[in-house]
Scaffold this motif. Structure first.
Motif, PDB file in Angstrom:
ATOM      1  N   UNK A   1      33.001 -42.801  92.869  1.00 37.30           N
ATOM      2  CA  UNK A   1      33.374 -43.732  91.793  1.00 37.30           C
ATOM      3  C   UNK A   1      34.201 -43.076  90.719  1.00 37.30           C
ATOM      4  N   UNK A   2      34.849 -43.914  89.955  1.00 37.53           N
ATOM      5  CA  UNK A   2      35.664 -43.443  88.843  1.00 37.53           C
ATOM      6  C   UNK A   2      34.886 -43.478  87.541  1.00 37.53           C
ATOM      7  N   UNK A   3      33.861 -44.338  87.502  1.00 34.21           N
ATOM      8  CA  UNK A   3      33.072 -44.410  86.281  1.00 34.21           C
ATOM      9  C   UNK A   3      31.606 -44.729  86.551  1.00 34.21           C
ATOM     10  N   UNK A   4      30.797 -44.455  85.546  1.00 32.71           N
ATOM     11  CA  UNK A   4      29.367 -44.621  85.661  1.00 32.71           C
ATOM     12  C   UNK A   4      28.886 -45.389  84.442  1.00 32.71           C
ATOM     13  N   UNK A   5      27.926 -46.306  84.666  1.00 35.84           N
ATOM     14  CA  UNK A   5      27.412 -47.091  83.534  1.00 35.84           C
ATOM     15  C   UNK A   5      25.891 -47.010  83.477  1.00 35.84           C
ATOM     16  N   UNK A   6      25.373 -46.878  82.265  1.00 39.23           N
ATOM     17  CA  UNK A   6      23.934 -46.826  82.055  1.00 39.23           C
ATOM     18  C   UNK A   6      23.579 -47.838  80.985  1.00 39.23           C
ATOM     19  N   UNK A   7      22.409 -48.460  81.142  1.00 37.39           N
ATOM     20  CA  UNK A   7      22.009 -49.433  80.122  1.00 37.39           C
ATOM     21  C   UNK A   7      20.492 -49.452  80.028  1.00 37.39           C
ATOM     22  N   UNK A   8      19.981 -49.601  78.825  1.00 33.04           N
ATOM     23  CA  UNK A   8      18.540 -49.788  78.669  1.00 33.04           C
ATOM     24  C   UNK A   8      18.248 -50.831  77.599  1.00 33.04           C
ATOM     25  N   UNK A   9      17.177 -51.560  77.854  1.00 36.16           N
ATOM     26  CA  UNK A   9      16.612 -52.442  76.819  1.00 36.16           C
ATOM     27  C   UNK A   9      15.332 -51.759  76.369  1.00 36.16           C
ATOM     28  N   UNK A  10      15.205 -51.489  75.095  1.00 35.13           N
ATOM     29  CA  UNK A  10      13.989 -50.803  74.659  1.00 35.13           C
ATOM     30  C   UNK A  10      13.481 -51.308  73.324  1.00 35.13           C
ATOM     31  N   UNK A  11      12.238 -50.914  73.048  1.00 31.95           N
ATOM     32  CA  UNK A  11      11.636 -51.256  71.769  1.00 31.95           C
ATOM     33  C   UNK A  11      11.437 -49.956  71.008  1.00 31.95           C
ATOM     34  N   UNK A  12      11.917 -49.887  69.773  1.00 31.83           N
ATOM     35  CA  UNK A  12      11.755 -48.688  68.964  1.00 31.83           C
ATOM     36  C   UNK A  12      11.547 -49.119  67.526  1.00 31.83           C
ATOM     37  N   UNK A  13      10.675 -48.443  66.815  1.00 31.10           N
ATOM     38  CA  UNK A  13      10.357 -48.792  65.427  1.00 31.10           C
ATOM     39  C   UNK A  13      10.103 -50.309  65.293  1.00 31.10           C
ATOM     40  N   UNK A  14       9.385 -50.845  66.312  1.00 34.22           N
ATOM     41  CA  UNK A  14       9.038 -52.270  66.318  1.00 34.22           C
ATOM     42  C   UNK A  14      10.213 -53.241  66.378  1.00 34.22           C
ATOM     43  N   UNK A  15      11.351 -52.749  66.830  1.00 36.35           N
ATOM     44  CA  UNK A  15      12.485 -53.659  67.021  1.00 36.35           C
ATOM     45  C   UNK A  15      13.045 -53.506  68.424  1.00 36.35           C
TER      46      UNK A  15
END
Lengths: 376, 376
Positions: B65-79
């Motif tokens: 591949x030419x590119x790589x993508x990363x993604x996360x949905x997270x909760x931090x400091x109650x948000x």
């Protein structure tokens, strides 16, 4: 080589220990900090005259004691031997083979053991220096002259570098004739070192590749390359290497002068490990890196068997059960043949216990410096 | 912090992966070289903006591949947050928090993760430099100003050392007034660094001792000392440290001149780890060394929770199941409370599986870049 009996006295956390290892696998299971590695250290000490963990030998003597004694009865080259070592806080260490006092180098030349600890992953992950060190240490077993050439090469290299720095400080780029004397010696010792490295790798690499194929079920193709600062021809002969080394030394004189150090020679070479054409240092997983080190150790055992007509004892400290079960199974099969192995681990799954051959293998439980053989 | 969803695209051996981790333990089991560590690397990349394995980020993009993508949905400091990272072979990396482009330092200041890999045993086994690096990296989370002082201290140190070498070459031991300018700056930045280190250790050490007691069932007493090149008074205040540093700098000028380098200051200090009053670097077993690193990581998590009111995600790469079962049990108990943990291993015994809490824990099987959650 087969260790038949082992006696340990006031060594690390052991007050007194006597064990009779089995012919093949000897597995030491215990919680952390119970003394498992100390047993391997004692075996290494008896066969090499030194520890693989420390150069401060006084550390090894039990805290409450003034001296430590180690003894083994073993079979090597089809003969029986006994080795005794005494360590004292105040006196030099004494090494005896069959009751005659001997030196550490003589001991190590006659016997030997192959060690694999987690620290040795630096052969893969560390700098080129670590890989050269691995090569140089292992070579010494097969070419007794190697150490002599190596030590002299290092001395000449230091002299040459000092002269280069001196010339640079005095800005005398025109007086390279002074280098001639050191160059001749450097090339002469260097060619012998390179020749020995080429010869050993020519044998070691195909062995390693074959073993690696077995462990990985042909899924991972191992390539090992010697990356030289010279253009080494595959058709190497000592005279050719000598001429080649002379040529690059002359070609690089100006560069050496500017940098104040010798930029070509065996002290700049490296080993490169590839799995399926990808460099293992950058792309390998922990397990792949462990597998390659283990492969190298097995290949050296093979080489011993071909060249020296015996096999050394193998010590695996806390590295075996971290491999996946497939790799473990292949290695058990390899090991069950003809090598005496000592393995430490915090635990063993039932699937792993099924691989044990009761006659030739033993499991020892280690707890606070007490060792009990498990009923299999 | 809790990672709720993780998306990986063309990252290492993953073409496409989507997982929903559980609240506490997430254990990734698989054979060697299947991609277990790559998942931890992706999480670290999302929370710190960098890899813990390599600084050559192009290596990370899948070969095809030419590119790589990363993604996360997270909760931090109650948000709730979403983080997106794009890596390209040709363009700079793009980091987004909640769809707004941001920088690596800003990402790392807002989020964070604690990583423990086998390489980190060098904190115990390696040189003082490794231990200072550990301290300096961890401090940056609690004192945003620390990095600024640290970078400036290094710059001034380099200038001072260059001047010392110059004075030595010109044999000008009498012109120390030239040093004065650098000395003032060195002392000023150095005192701030030392002050921050003292403050953090004052909190961290008792936490570490308490955790270590729990893991080792009170059998091993951990002591951590800051070994300083200054005579640091336990009654430290910034002005006192400043005065003390000035005093030793003046006292050591002659020595610094002779050696051509600065021989005292925070760049020469070290951390010493003792178990039952014995130095762990010389006398510790592999398991004890692993336990101390883990203890330090837990203590830092505790400190986060006290100081920053949230806890970072913990990544344990191939180090957990090498501890003995007693230590594992204590750690499971510690972990089950309030931290999200990602663990990799080649296998898990049934006794270990019994510790799993079905609601809050998950086991994922990893095979050639495919990840399946196991039915518990």
């Amino acid at each position: 080589m087969r260790i038949k009996e082992l006696f340990i006295n006031n060594f690390r956390n052991y007050k007194s220990l006597h064990i009779k290892p089995k012919e093949n696998l000897n597995i030491f299971i215990g919680d952390n900090a119970q003394g498992k590695t100390n047993i391997l250290e004692a075996i290494c000490f008896l066969l090499q005259g030194r520890s693989f963990r420390t150069s401060h030998e006084k550390e090894i003597i039990n805290f409450d004691s003034e001296q430590s004694k180690l003894k083994t009865e073993l079979k090597a080259y089809n003969q029986n031997y006994s080795i005794d070592i005494s360590l004292s806080r105040t006196k030099p260490k004494i090494i005896k083979i069959n009751n005659s006092t001997t030196s550490k180098p003589e001991l190590a030349t006659n016997f030997g053991t192959i060690v694999f600890t987690p620290d040795q992953l630096s052969i893969i992950k560390g700098s080129p220096k670590e890989r050269r060190r691995f090569l140089d240490l292992e070579l010494a077993s097969f070419y007794p002259q190697y150490k002599y050439y190596f030590v002299n090469y290092q001395k000449v290299l230091l002299q040459r570098n000092n002269l280069l720095k001196e010339l640079k400080e005095k800005k005398q780029a025109d007086t390279f004739d002074l280098l001639e004397l050191w160059d001749n010696q450097l090339i002469s010792y260097g060619a012998k070192i390179l020749m020995a490295r080429m010869e050993i790798l020519k044998k070691l690499i195909p062995m390693a590749q074959q073993i690696h194929n077995q462990i990985t079920s042909d899924k991972e193709k191992l390539t090992i390359r010697y990356r030289s600062s010279l253009n080494l021809n595959s058709n190497f002969r000592e005279e050719l290497i000598y001429d080649q080394f002379r040529e690059v030394i002359l070609k690089n004189r100006q560069q050496d002068y500017l940098k104040g150090q010798t930029t070509v020679g065996p002290h700049r070479d490296d080993l490169v490990f590839l799995i399926n054409n990808k460099n293992i240092t950058d792309f390998g997983s922990q397990g792949q890196q462990r597998t390659i080190i283990l492969t190298l150790k097995f290949a050296i055992i093979n080489l011993w068997s071909c060249e020296l007509n015996d096999v050394p004892v193998l010590l695996l400290d806390d590295v075996f059960f971290e491999l996946d079960s497939k790799r473990q199974k292949y290695i058990f099969d390899l090991l069950n043949k003809d090598v005496q192995v000592f393995i430490t681990s915090t635990g063993m799954a039932n699937t792993e216990k099924n691989l044990i051959n009761i006659k030739k293998n033993a499991i020892f439980n280690v707890r606070s410096g007490l060792v009990c053989e498990e009923e299999l």
